[in-house]
Design a protein around this motif. Structure first.
Motif, PDB file in Angstrom:
ATOM      1  N   LEU A 106       0.851  -1.185   0.000  1.00 49.88           N
ATOM      2  CA  LEU A 106       0.000   0.000   0.000  1.00 49.88           C
ATOM      3  C   LEU A 106       0.888   1.236   0.000  1.00 49.88           C
ATOM      4  CD1 LEU A 106      -2.948   0.936   0.102  1.00 49.88           C
ATOM      5  CD2 LEU A 106      -2.737   1.014   2.597  1.00 49.88           C
ATOM      6  N   SER A 108      -0.295   4.605  -0.512  1.00 54.01           N
ATOM      7  CA  SER A 108      -0.886   5.794   0.100  1.00 54.01           C
ATOM      8  C   SER A 108      -2.345   5.543   0.433  1.00 54.01           C
ATOM      9  CB  SER A 108      -0.770   7.000  -0.841  1.00 54.01           C
ATOM     10  OG  SER A 108      -1.584   6.820  -1.995  1.00 54.01           O
ATOM     11  N   ARG A 109      -2.829   6.350   1.379  1.00 52.68           N
ATOM     12  CA  ARG A 109      -4.235   6.337   1.763  1.00 52.68           C
ATOM     13  C   ARG A 109      -4.627   7.791   2.027  1.00 52.68           C
ATOM     14  NH1 ARG A 109      -4.895   5.066   6.922  1.00 52.68           N
ATOM     15  NH2 ARG A 109      -3.362   6.733   6.985  1.00 52.68           N
ATOM     16  N   ILE A 131     -12.329   7.634   0.393  1.00 53.03           N
ATOM     17  CA  ILE A 131     -10.981   7.174   0.738  1.00 53.03           C
ATOM     18  C   ILE A 131     -10.339   6.563  -0.498  1.00 53.03           C
ATOM     19  CG2 ILE A 131      -9.638   5.571   2.152  1.00 53.03           C
ATOM     20  CD1 ILE A 131     -11.935   5.766   4.228  1.00 53.03           C
ATOM     21  N   CYS A 132      -9.144   7.017  -0.825  1.00 53.31           N
ATOM     22  CA  CYS A 132      -8.417   6.494  -1.979  1.00 53.31           C
ATOM     23  C   CYS A 132      -7.196   5.717  -1.499  1.00 53.31           C
ATOM     24  CB  CYS A 132      -7.978   7.631  -2.897  1.00 53.31           C
ATOM     25  SG  CYS A 132      -7.037   7.081  -4.344  1.00 53.31           S
ATOM     26  N   LEU A 133      -7.104   4.459  -1.944  1.00 54.50           N
ATOM     27  CA  LEU A 133      -5.932   3.632  -1.677  1.00 54.50           C
ATOM     28  C   LEU A 133      -5.177   3.428  -2.976  1.00 54.50           C
ATOM     29  CD1 LEU A 133      -7.626   0.802   0.455  1.00 54.50           C
ATOM     30  CD2 LEU A 133      -6.659   2.970   1.276  1.00 54.50           C
ATOM     31  N   ARG A 135      -2.114   1.137  -4.537  1.00 58.22           N
ATOM     32  CA  ARG A 135      -1.465  -0.105  -4.141  1.00 58.22           C
ATOM     33  C   ARG A 135      -0.754  -0.743  -5.326  1.00 58.22           C
ATOM     34  NH1 ARG A 135      -4.238  -5.384  -1.297  1.00 58.22           N
ATOM     35  NH2 ARG A 135      -5.305  -5.551  -3.291  1.00 58.22           N
ATOM     36  N   LEU A 164      -0.445   2.533   7.535  1.00 54.83           N
ATOM     37  CA  LEU A 164      -0.476   1.779   6.277  1.00 54.83           C
ATOM     38  C   LEU A 164      -0.019   0.338   6.481  1.00 54.83           C
ATOM     39  CD1 LEU A 164       0.847   4.330   3.610  1.00 54.83           C
ATOM     40  CD2 LEU A 164      -1.479   3.941   4.430  1.00 54.83           C
ATOM     41  N   PHE A 167      -2.734  -2.469   7.072  1.00 55.21           N
ATOM     42  CA  PHE A 167      -3.603  -2.991   6.025  1.00 55.21           C
ATOM     43  C   PHE A 167      -3.127  -4.371   5.598  1.00 55.21           C
ATOM     44  CE2 PHE A 167      -4.789   1.338   6.039  1.00 55.21           C
ATOM     45  CZ  PHE A 167      -6.008   1.452   5.385  1.00 55.21           C
TER      46      PHE A 167
END
Length: 245
Positions: A106, A108-109, A131-133, A135, A164, A167
């Motif tokens: 991952l 960024s979040r 929310i944007c992940l 990956r 992070l 996750f």
């Protein structure tokens, strides 16, 4: 339990109203994936209807892929295998020729206003945040997929403050554990596109080279959109195969 409570369409056949009640229990997490639902005899007592009505309602959910029967054990809530679905498109083999499930990292979040395509897929308001992940998926030391994932902020609020590193490699069990959101089904669209500068860099390929693009909208048991995901993989490892009987 009354099948005539407010909000139900009383014009529906009785078995469909029972089906809707069963689905509400699954959607609410009262009956969890890989766990049995009450027996048919128990359901007849709960809803006060004939066993034939219960059986027809359960059959409908089995045919929809939301439940499955296990001989001698009962009827269970189905947990779909979405990773098997995604990676059927790619020949992901280790150096010794074995199929392996890629690992994830991952990057960024963030919490921000999503682009229009994600807003439309998630059916959220144009000014709502999500929310944007971002990956990457790795096979050994090679990046094989990039992923951009959007989640409705109110339903996944507990993910905003997590480190992070917390996750998991598989996100759907993680959503269930952290947010109580169960993914039941998904719709995928497959296209071929040219790699942008950022995608080409991530996949270690040439800009404008062909890449496979898989867009997925994942839904809860009540068909609420819970996730929009767009994945890019090199066309060199892409393979579409289907058996036609």
């Amino acid at each position: 339990m009354s099948l005539f409570k407010p909000g139900h369409d009383h014009r529906l056949p009785l078995y469909q109203r029972v089906r809707d009640e069963l689905l509400e229990n699954i959607s609410a997490g009262n009956w969890l994936p890989d766990n049995p639902i009450p027996t048919e005899n128990e359901l007849t007592k709960i809803y006060g209807v004939a066993i034939g009505t219960i059986r027809k309602a359960v059959d409908t959910l089995v045919n929809d892929g939301l439940l499955y029967r296990s001989q001698g054990r009962g009827t269970f809530v189905r947990r779909p295998d979405f990773n098997a679905s995604l990676f059927r498109f790619f020949r992901q083999m280790s150096s010794d020729g074995r199929f392996v499930m890629p690992k994830s990292q991952l990057l960024s979040r963030t919490l921000k206003k999503p682009p229009q395509y994600a807003t439309e897929a998630l059916k959220i308001g144009g000014n709502d945040e999500a929310i944007c992940l971002e990956r990457l998926r790795f096979l050994e030391d090679r990046v094989v997929l990039t992923e951009e994932i959007w989640l409705p902020a109110p339903l996944f609020a507990s993910l905003v403050d997590l480190e992070l590193s917390e996750f998991g490699n598989l996100l759907y069990p993680f959503y269930e554990q952290q947010c109580g959101q169960l993914i039941a089904s998904a719709k995928e669209t497959l296209t071929i596109a040219s790699a942008s500068t950022s995608i080409a860099k991530a996949l270690n390929t040439d800009e404008n080279s062909p890449v496979a693009v898989i867009e997925r909208v994942a839904y809860g048991y009540d068909k609420t959109p819970l996730e929009y995901r767009i994945s890019h993989g090199s066309a060199e490892t892409f393979c579409y195969q289907i058996e036609i009987a």
